[in-house]
Scaffold this motif. Structure first.
Motif, PDB file in Angstrom:
ATOM      1  N   PHE A 153      24.469   0.236  11.088  1.00 10.33           N
ATOM      2  CA  PHE A 153      23.392   0.003  12.059  1.00 10.33           C
ATOM      3  C   PHE A 153      22.900   1.391  12.483  1.00 10.33           C
ATOM      4  O   PHE A 153      23.334   1.946  13.486  1.00 10.33           O
ATOM      5  CB  PHE A 153      23.942  -0.803  13.229  1.00 10.33           C
ATOM      6  CG  PHE A 153      22.932  -1.520  14.078  1.00 10.33           C
ATOM      7  CD1 PHE A 153      22.018  -2.402  13.522  1.00 10.33           C
ATOM      8  CD2 PHE A 153      22.924  -1.335  15.447  1.00 10.33           C
ATOM      9  CE1 PHE A 153      21.111  -3.076  14.322  1.00 10.33           C
ATOM     10  CE2 PHE A 153      22.025  -1.999  16.259  1.00 10.33           C
ATOM     11  CZ  PHE A 153      21.111  -2.877  15.686  1.00 10.33           C
ATOM     12  N   THR A 154      21.979   1.946  11.701  1.00  9.82           N
ATOM     13  CA  THR A 154      21.683   3.370  11.715  1.00  9.82           C
ATOM     14  C   THR A 154      21.199   3.873  13.075  1.00  9.82           C
ATOM     15  O   THR A 154      20.234   3.363  13.635  1.00  9.82           O
ATOM     16  CB  THR A 154      20.624   3.698  10.643  1.00  9.82           C
ATOM     17  OG1 THR A 154      21.054   3.149   9.390  1.00  9.82           O
ATOM     18  CG2 THR A 154      20.429   5.196  10.504  1.00  9.82           C
TER      19      THR A 154
ATOM     20  N   ILE B 210      25.642   6.587  17.841  1.00  7.18           N
ATOM     21  CA  ILE B 210      24.432   6.981  17.128  1.00  7.18           C
ATOM     22  C   ILE B 210      24.738   7.657  15.796  1.00  7.18           C
ATOM     23  O   ILE B 210      23.967   7.557  14.843  1.00  7.18           O
ATOM     24  CB  ILE B 210      23.549   7.872  18.035  1.00  7.18           C
ATOM     25  CG1 ILE B 210      22.141   8.014  17.455  1.00  7.18           C
ATOM     26  CG2 ILE B 210      24.197   9.221  18.289  1.00  7.18           C
ATOM     27  CD1 ILE B 210      21.147   8.638  18.421  1.00  7.18           C
ATOM     28  N   TYR B 211      25.879   8.354  15.707  1.00  5.94           N
ATOM     29  CA  TYR B 211      26.285   8.958  14.437  1.00  5.94           C
ATOM     30  C   TYR B 211      27.264   8.065  13.680  1.00  5.94           C
ATOM     31  O   TYR B 211      27.349   8.138  12.452  1.00  5.94           O
ATOM     32  CB  TYR B 211      26.904  10.338  14.671  1.00  5.94           C
ATOM     33  CG  TYR B 211      26.000  11.279  15.432  1.00  5.94           C
ATOM     34  CD1 TYR B 211      24.672  11.441  15.065  1.00  5.94           C
ATOM     35  CD2 TYR B 211      26.471  11.989  16.530  1.00  5.94           C
ATOM     36  CE1 TYR B 211      23.827  12.285  15.771  1.00  5.94           C
ATOM     37  CE2 TYR B 211      25.634  12.837  17.245  1.00  5.94           C
ATOM     38  CZ  TYR B 211      24.319  12.981  16.859  1.00  5.94           C
ATOM     39  OH  TYR B 211      23.494  13.807  17.556  1.00  5.94           O
ATOM     40  N   ALA B 212      27.963   7.237  14.389  1.00  9.71           N
ATOM     41  CA  ALA B 212      28.845   6.263  13.741  1.00  9.71           C
ATOM     42  C   ALA B 212      28.048   5.144  13.080  1.00  9.71           C
ATOM     43  O   ALA B 212      28.580   4.428  12.222  1.00  9.71           O
ATOM     44  CB  ALA B 212      29.813   5.676  14.763  1.00  9.71           C
ATOM     45  N   ASN B 213      26.770   5.001  13.486  1.00 11.49           N
ATOM     46  CA  ASN B 213      25.908   3.948  12.937  1.00 11.49           C
ATOM     47  C   ASN B 213      26.557   2.570  13.087  1.00 11.49           C
ATOM     48  O   ASN B 213      26.517   1.739  12.169  1.00 11.49           O
ATOM     49  CB  ASN B 213      25.593   4.216  11.456  1.00 11.49           C
ATOM     50  CG  ASN B 213      24.923   5.556  11.233  1.00 11.49           C
ATOM     51  OD1 ASN B 213      24.011   5.926  11.964  1.00 11.49           O
ATOM     52  ND2 ASN B 213      25.383   6.298  10.239  1.00 11.49           N
TER      53      ASN B 213
ATOM     54  N   GLY C 110      17.475   4.580  14.234  1.00 15.19           N
ATOM     55  CA  GLY C 110      17.159   5.016  12.884  1.00 15.19           C
ATOM     56  C   GLY C 110      16.622   3.926  11.983  1.00 15.19           C
ATOM     57  O   GLY C 110      16.100   4.216  10.897  1.00 15.19           O
ATOM     58  N   MET C 111      16.747   2.678  12.407  1.00 15.23           N
ATOM     59  CA  MET C 111      16.234   1.545  11.629  1.00 15.23           C
ATOM     60  C   MET C 111      15.052   0.882  12.313  1.00 15.23           C
ATOM     61  O   MET C 111      14.531  -0.111  11.796  1.00 15.23           O
ATOM     62  CB  MET C 111      17.344   0.505  11.424  1.00 15.23           C
ATOM     63  CG  MET C 111      18.586   1.033  10.750  1.00 15.23           C
ATOM     64  SD  MET C 111      19.923  -0.190  10.684  1.00 15.23           S
ATOM     65  CE  MET C 111      19.415  -1.191   9.294  1.00 15.23           C
TER      66      MET C 111
ATOM     67  N   ALA D 138      13.918   2.356  18.161  1.00 14.32           N
ATOM     68  CA  ALA D 138      14.494   1.445  19.158  1.00 14.32           C
ATOM     69  C   ALA D 138      15.647   2.127  19.888  1.00 14.32           C
ATOM     70  O   ALA D 138      16.620   2.534  19.275  1.00 14.32           O
ATOM     71  CB  ALA D 138      14.974   0.168  18.484  1.00 14.32           C
ATOM     72  N   ARG D 139      15.523   2.260  21.199  1.00 18.64           N
ATOM     73  CA  ARG D 139      16.482   3.032  21.980  1.00 18.64           C
ATOM     74  C   ARG D 139      17.330   2.177  22.912  1.00 18.64           C
ATOM     75  O   ARG D 139      18.502   2.472  23.126  1.00 18.64           O
ATOM     76  CB  ARG D 139      15.726   4.087  22.787  1.00 18.64           C
ATOM     77  CG  ARG D 139      16.563   4.978  23.706  1.00 18.64           C
ATOM     78  CD  ARG D 139      17.597   5.803  22.983  1.00 18.64           C
ATOM     79  NE  ARG D 139      17.065   6.815  22.096  1.00 18.64           N
ATOM     80  CZ  ARG D 139      16.721   8.051  22.453  1.00 18.64           C
ATOM     81  NH1 ARG D 139      16.840   8.438  23.717  1.00 18.64           N
ATOM     82  NH2 ARG D 139      16.281   8.904  21.557  1.00 18.64           N
TER      83      ARG D 139
END
Length: 432
Positions: free
Chosen positions: A229-230, A204-207, A254-255, A281-282
């Protein structure tokens, strides 16, 4: 029953675009299940119906719900002291023919498994309590050596590890990969077709979504599926385009995006956006929802409070269908035939709504295979344009893919089944 006369038809072999009509009926399994985070379905007790498992972060609980065969569910607590319970999976870990449970707990930083004694009494076995904010877990024979190993993701540590089962359920921890900041989603399968099991992770932080290539001796090399890929949360892998290799599905919170990543056969992945307005989107999952022999996509939108599925037309063009809205904090999605009626139902965990539920599909398929013969002059092609041609003395019924009788030989484009003398004898694909 109808009697019809010959009507002209034309043959065609053209691209086909079908739209399924699937309606969903919600059935809550658990409410007040505080910050429900995960859902999974499997026959836990060996009685040939589908039971359900879930985890609740604020209740610190791993639970299974027993299906009585009529989809009345009775809750059974496996563990109510698994602090920050976030993920649950089930499989026969110890090869004794019953289903065991494996889980990840964020607050306890724990990965554990619960041994089923065959009567659904569970004994906890802790693998680690130092796996920083353990958030995901999966179980599979990773080597493979005939026993089931366990894979986990550490959110704080940005690490994916696996625990090797020696065959007697003594587990040794090994690193798969590090540096996946905010590791969240996790999956494992043979991604590159070399007969060993690779691992996928979403950070999630590496996107990004990474995959870790297994060299066959469980030495893993990090590879990229996608960067930028945020807030990547969800990952799953399946052959989406029916080309013999494994593709990847991803959810980027995030996107607001659900994407699929096409594998070219040598593990170069091309990003195809399925939906870029799916709020927060989870989670993502892939399965054939509408029984048309292609893989559809399911998703959970944490901020959009929605469960949805995207219908694949067979050419990887996707049409969105909403399953449920106002499911605040939709966090996890899964699919299985919950009611054993031959179609795919959907399960979801809604964190803010504190709920586990399943949605019943009304897609009732019609099975082919009747042995009724048709005279030579009655035969017609599977793929048609225009009206359906039948001799005047034929008694028939025509059904759509959901099992509804159609009272016309000139229906809308779609897939239909022809019944003559009580036997379904042919599938018809009408293009226009």
């Amino acid at each position: 029953m109808k009697r019809v006369t010959f009507i002209s038809l034309f043959l065609a072999m053209l691209p086909l675009s079908l739209h399924a009509q699937v309606n969903w009926t919600e059935h809550p399994i658990a409410t007040g299940y505080m910050f429900a985070t995960w859902v999974y379905a499997i026959d836990m007790d060996g009685d040939n119906d589908m039971d359900v498992l879930g985890s609740a972060y604020e209740d610190n609980e791993i639970t299974w719900w027993e299906n009585d065969g009529n989809q009345n569910f009775t809750d059974h607590i496996i563990d109510d002291n698994f602090n920050g319970a976030y993920c649950v999976h089930a499989i026969d870990i110890d090869d004794d023919t019953d289903i065991d449970v494996v889980g990840a707990a964020v607050i306890d930083s724990a990965i554990a498994w619960w041994e089923n004694d065959g009567s659904e009494n569970f004994t906890e076995h802790t693998l680690t309590t130092t796996f920083g904010a353990a958030i995901s877990v999966y179980a599979i024979d990773l080597e493979p050596d005939g026993d089931v190993d366990i894979v986990g993701a550490s959110n704080y540590g940005g690490e994916i590890d696996w625990w090797e089962n020696d065959g007697n359920e003594n587990f040794t921890q090994h690193t798969v990969g590090v540096g996946l900041s905010g590791a969240w989603g996790l999956y494992a399968c043979d991604l590159d077709g070399d007969t060993d099991v690779d691992v996928l992770g979403a950070g999630i932080y590496a996107n990004s979504i990474k995959w870790y290539e297994n060299d066959g001796s469980e030495n893993f090399t990090e590879r990229s599926v996608v960067n930028g890929f945020t807030e990547a949360c969800g990952v799953y892998a399946i052959n989406l385009d029916d080309d013999t290799d494994i593709d990847v599905l991803g959810a980027a919170q995030g996107m607001n995006r659900i994407s699929w990543f096409e594998n070219d056969g040598i593990e170069n992945f091309a990003d195809h956006i399925i939906d870029n307005s799916f709020g927060g989107a989870r989670a993502v999952f892939g399965i054939d929802v509408d029984d048309d022999n292609d893989v559809d996509v399911l998703g959970a939108a944490f901020l959009g409070h929605e469960f949805a599925w995207w219908e694949n037309d067979g050419y990887e063009n996707f049409l969105k269908h909403t399953i449920a809205v106002n499911d605040t904090g939709a966090n996890a999605v899964y699919a299985a035939d919950v009611d054993s009626d031959g179609d795919i139902d959907v399960l979801g965990a809604s964190s803010v709504k504190d709920k586990i539920a399943w949605w019943e599909s009304d897609l009732i398929g019609i099975e082919e295979g009747g042995k009724t013969a048709i005279a030579e002059q009655c035969l017609f092609p599977t793929t048609i344009i225009g009206q359906i041609q039948l001799p005047s003395d034929i008694d028939y019924k025509l059904y759509d893919i959901s099992g509804r009788e159609i009272n016309s030989l000139n229906p809308a484009p779609g897939v239909y089944f022809l019944e003559i003398s009580g036997e379904v004898i042919q599938k018809i694909i009408k293009i226009r």
